[in-house]
Design a protein around this motif. Structure first.
Motif, short mmCIF file in Angstrom:
data_model
loop_
_atom_site.label_atom_id
_atom_site.label_comp_id
_atom_site.label_asym_id
_atom_site.label_seq_id
_atom_site.Cartn_x
_atom_site.Cartn_y
_atom_site.Cartn_z
N LEU A 270 0.84 -1.01 -0.12
CA LEU A 270 -0.10 0.09 0.03
C LEU A 270 0.80 1.40 0.10
CD1 LEU A 270 -2.54 -1.23 2.74
CD2 LEU A 270 -3.19 -0.82 0.27
N PHE A 271 0.46 2.39 -0.65
CA PHE A 271 1.20 3.66 -0.78
C PHE A 271 0.15 4.79 -0.91
CE2 PHE A 271 4.59 1.24 -2.81
CZ PHE A 271 4.09 0.00 -3.33
N TRP A 272 0.98 5.78 -0.35
CA TRP A 272 0.21 7.17 -0.68
C TRP A 272 1.24 8.03 -1.29
CZ3 TRP A 272 -4.38 9.21 0.12
CH2 TRP A 272 -5.25 8.40 1.19
N TYR A 273 0.53 8.56 -2.41
CA TYR A 273 1.48 9.43 -3.17
C TYR A 273 0.78 11.04 -2.92
CZ TYR A 273 4.20 6.00 -5.62
OH TYR A 273 5.10 5.19 -5.87
N PHE B 18 -3.17 10.27 -3.43
CA PHE B 18 -3.50 9.26 -3.93
C PHE B 18 -3.10 8.34 -3.35
CE2 PHE B 18 -5.14 10.87 -7.99
CZ PHE B 18 -4.58 12.16 -8.31
N CYS B 19 -4.08 7.31 -2.94
CA CYS B 19 -3.77 5.95 -2.34
C CYS B 19 -3.66 5.03 -3.45
CB CYS B 19 -4.94 5.60 -1.48
SG CYS B 19 -4.81 4.02 -0.53
N ALA B 20 -2.65 4.02 -3.26
CA ALA B 20 -2.48 2.82 -4.33
C ALA B 20 -2.26 1.73 -3.63
CB ALA B 20 -1.11 3.48 -5.33
N THR C 253 -8.91 7.63 -7.08
CA THR C 253 -9.37 8.70 -7.71
C THR C 253 -8.58 10.03 -7.13
OG1 THR C 253 -11.40 8.77 -6.67
CG2 THR C 253 -11.14 7.66 -8.93
N GLY C 254 -8.22 10.06 -5.91
CA GLY C 254 -7.70 10.90 -5.34
C GLY C 254 -8.39 11.83 -4.37
#
Lengths: 111, 115
Positions: free
Chosen positions: A33-36, A90-92, A103-104
């Protein structure tokens, strides 16, 4: 198939207030899991990531996120926001070559 | 270079024309990704390269879209016979390895406008 839901399209908070951005994911195995963050006219910058281990992860710029498997969530938090935090977040989720993004959430900071 | 470079930064074209978008990844990065970001949408995965080969082309929206990578470095995304719905920001990212997306570095994108 993997998917990410960010239920809040736009959030407005006062400078100095706390922040929580929501992220829910769907993934067949243990997710990465990521946050950008994307500032206007900029590329995406990685804030933090979770692969395994401690479910509370610390990132750059004072952000943290908590992985909750039971809720399939990976919410982003910051105890006190700064005007410079205004951006799109954005979460990924991913477990291999392909990252799937939400979708941000657009964050606006008011004085 | 210091980061992922994309060119042009902005492209305005007429419907039906072909366009080429370029991505220069960080030197030594073996993995390269193309994403599309439409207004109000998340990032849509288009294609992924490992070296010069593309193991995953599943995101290309139609046969008007194609991409190649040469010398394990520069990649070009080509859109033929552009349509208005192709208008979006096209983002490129590179990574030192493909295993976990751990170190994905994004360029600033190409804003494509189809009139």
């Amino acid at each position: 198939a993997q998917s990410v839901t960010q239920p809040d399209i736009h959030i407005t908070v006062s400078e100095g207030a706390s922040l929580e951005l929501r992220c829910n994911y769907s993934y067949g195995a243990t997710p990465y899991l990521f946050w950008y963050v994307q500032s206007p006219g900029q590329g995406l910058q990685l804030l933090l990531k979770y692969f395994s281990g401690d479910t509370l992860v610390q990132g750059i710029k004072g952000f943290e996120a908590e992985f909750k498997r039971s809720q399939s969530s990976f919410n982003l938090r910051k105890p006190s926001v700064h005007w410079s935090d205004a951006a799109e977040y954005f979460c990924a989720v991913g477990g291999g070559e392909k990252l799937t993004f939400g979708t941000g959430t657009r964050l606006t900071i008011i004085p | 270079g210091a980061g992922v470079s994309q060119s042009p930064s902005n492209k305005v074209t007429e419907k039906g024309k072909d366009v080429e978008l370029r991505c220069d990844p960080i030197s030594g990065h073996t993995a390269l990704y193309w994403y599309r970001q439409s207004l109000g949408q998340g990032l849509e995965f288009l294609i992924y390269f490992q070296g010069n080969s593309a193991p995953d082309k599943s995101g290309l929206p139609s046969d008007r879209f194609s991409a190649e990578r040469t010398g394990g470095s520069v990649s070009t995304l080509t859109i033929q016979r552009t349509q208005q719905e192709d208008s979006a920001v096209y983002l490129c990212a590179s990574s030192p390895d493909r295993a976990t997306n751990e170190k994905l570095f994004f360029g600033s994108g190409t804003q494509l406008s189809v009139l």
